[in-house]
Design an enzyme around this catalytic site. Structure first.
Site, PDB file in Angstrom:
ATOM      1  N   LYS A  63       0.839  -1.208   0.000  1.00 47.44           N
ATOM      2  CA  LYS A  63       0.000   0.000   0.000  1.00 47.44           C
ATOM      3  C   LYS A  63       0.869   1.251   0.000  1.00 47.44           C
ATOM      4  O   LYS A  63       0.569   2.237  -0.677  1.00 47.44           O
ATOM      5  CB  LYS A  63      -0.935  -0.016   1.214  1.00 47.44           C
ATOM      6  CG  LYS A  63      -2.001  -1.116   1.123  1.00 47.44           C
ATOM      7  CD  LYS A  63      -2.793  -1.299   2.408  1.00 47.44           C
ATOM      8  CE  LYS A  63      -3.624  -2.576   2.329  1.00 47.44           C
ATOM      9  NZ  LYS A  63      -4.464  -2.826   3.507  1.00 47.44           N
ATOM     10  N   GLN A  96      -4.007  -1.480   9.766  1.00 45.63           N
ATOM     11  CA  GLN A  96      -4.020  -2.819   9.175  1.00 45.63           C
ATOM     12  C   GLN A  96      -4.572  -3.845  10.167  1.00 45.63           C
ATOM     13  O   GLN A  96      -4.141  -3.905  11.314  1.00 45.63           O
ATOM     14  CB  GLN A  96      -2.599  -3.202   8.732  1.00 45.63           C
ATOM     15  CG  GLN A  96      -2.496  -4.506   7.977  1.00 45.63           C
ATOM     16  CD  GLN A  96      -3.168  -4.475   6.602  1.00 45.63           C
ATOM     17  OE1 GLN A  96      -3.287  -3.425   5.975  1.00 45.63           O
ATOM     18  NE2 GLN A  96      -3.610  -5.620   6.125  1.00 45.63           N
ATOM     19  N   ASP A 110     -10.803   2.846   4.390  1.00 46.66           N
ATOM     20  CA  ASP A 110     -11.146   1.423   4.274  1.00 46.66           C
ATOM     21  C   ASP A 110     -12.668   1.212   4.188  1.00 46.66           C
ATOM     22  O   ASP A 110     -13.132   0.125   3.844  1.00 46.66           O
ATOM     23  CB  ASP A 110     -10.662   0.655   5.521  1.00 46.66           C
ATOM     24  CG  ASP A 110      -9.259   0.077   5.365  1.00 46.66           C
ATOM     25  OD1 ASP A 110      -8.946  -0.387   4.251  1.00 46.66           O
ATOM     26  OD2 ASP A 110      -8.516   0.067   6.353  1.00 46.66           O
TER      27      ASP A 110
HETATM   28  N1  GUN Z   1      -6.686  -6.673   6.520  1.00 47.81           N
HETATM   29  C1  GUN Z   1      -7.049  -7.418   5.459  1.00 47.81           C
HETATM   30  N2  GUN Z   1      -7.585  -6.631   4.495  1.00 47.81           N
HETATM   31  C2  GUN Z   1      -7.554  -5.371   4.984  1.00 47.81           C
HETATM   32  C3  GUN Z   1      -7.944  -4.119   4.452  1.00 47.81           C
HETATM   33  O1  GUN Z   1      -8.470  -3.995   3.338  1.00 47.81           O
HETATM   34  N3  GUN Z   1      -7.729  -3.053   5.244  1.00 47.81           N
HETATM   35  C4  GUN Z   1      -7.173  -3.155   6.484  1.00 47.81           C
HETATM   36  N4  GUN Z   1      -7.024  -2.045   7.190  1.00 47.81           N
HETATM   37  N5  GUN Z   1      -6.787  -4.287   6.997  1.00 47.81           N
HETATM   38  C5  GUN Z   1      -6.975  -5.395   6.247  1.00 47.81           C
END
Ligand code: GUN
Length: 279
Positions: free
Chosen positions: A49, A93, A116
């Site tokens: 990311k 995350q 998100d």
């Molecule tokens: N863990 C697995 N997928 C995601 C996501 O799309 N965003 C976040 N913040 N954590 C995750």
């Protein structure tokens, strides 16, 4: 033989579009990334990311915290980022290490920085079709369907999995696109009878080998959201790719399918947040 949906190429196009639009803003958008603990998969996702941000001209602010971080310290960091004008989006995350309360953290993120789309306010907005961020993975799937001109309206859609991050919002977006949607999960009896009805089958469970060719209608569109490692340590989805590819009309590979699209949609959400913040 199915057409392979090239998520990587499509994600590159979306990111290029974001990069061009970022250039027209009055300031650089910013994403704060919080990673607590040392989950190896999370470390890989977060690095991806951050590298997407760099590609798109978005600043990223990295907050790596030890697994022993307290709930109070984590919430204080979120509050500080909520107040920080250089931060347009906050991504914490998941999963968090044992002992930390994910729901509380999700609630603490200001909804206008919730790129998100995990905050209940934004989930509610999305569920009624009001303007908000779109949840990255389901939005990435919808973008793939659009790009390959796969119609949803009037189609039978079956979603395997009912997580808050993927299954539930996926069902909502497909419904909003006028699909007829069935959500299946671990307590669904005779799964195969339902999946065989699907024109569009979205699989988000996390079990290697779950979807075999006998569960797929000839000509179906099969979208594999999962990211597993098989017995040889190779990345794979939930769909037995080779046999289902021979039967489907479109299929997403793992890796190189939904994953890159999820990340590209995050970039789009950060751009939206920055615009909403007057950038
Ligand atoms: N863990 C697995 N997928 C995601 C996501 O799309 N965003 C976040 N913040 N954590 C995750």
């Amino acid at each position: 033989m199915a057409v392979r949906i090239d998520g990587k190429a499509l994600a590159a196009q979306v990111k290029e579009q974001v990069r061009r639009e970022v250039e027209t803003l009055s300031r650089q958008p910013g994403l704060a990334v919080i990673l607590v603990g040392d989950n190896p998969a999370s470390q890989v996702y977060v690095r991806g990311k951050e590298s997407d941000c760099a590609e798109c001209g978005i600043r990223s602010f990295s907050h790596r915290l030890p697994a022993q971080t307290s709930q109070k310290e984590l919430l204080e960091l979120v509050e500080q980022l909520n107040q920080d004008a250089a931060v347009d989006g906050i991504l914490c995350q998941l999963p968090l290490p044992e002992g930390l309360n994910e729901d509380q953290v999700i609630h603490a993120i200001a909804p206008d920085k919730d790129v998100d789309c995990f905050h209940p306010f934004n989930v509610g907005q999305m569920s009624i079709g009001a303007p908000t961020f779109l949840p990255c993975t389901p939005a990435g799937v919808m973008e793939m369907l659009r790009a390959y001109e796969i119609p949803v309206a009037g189609k039978r859609c079956v979603v395997l999995g009912r997580s808050n991050i993927v299954g539930k919002p996926m069902a909502m977006l497909l419904t909003q696109a006028d699909g007829t949607v069935t959500v299946c999960h671990s307590r669904t009896p005779d799964l195969a009878a339902l999946t065989r009805e699907a024109d569009i089958l979205v699989v988000a469970v996390g079990r290697v080998g779950l979807v075999t060719a006998d569960m797929v209608r000839p000509g179906a569109v099969v979208i594999d959201v999962a990211m597993n490692r098989n017995a040889d340590g190779k990345l794979c989805g939930d769909v037995v790719f080779d046999e289902v590819e021979a039967k489907a009309s479109y299929i997403t590979p793992v890796p190189g399918g939904v994953g890159p699209m999820t990340r590209a949609m995050l970039m789009r959400n950060i751009l939206t947040a920055a615009r909403n913040h007057g950038a």
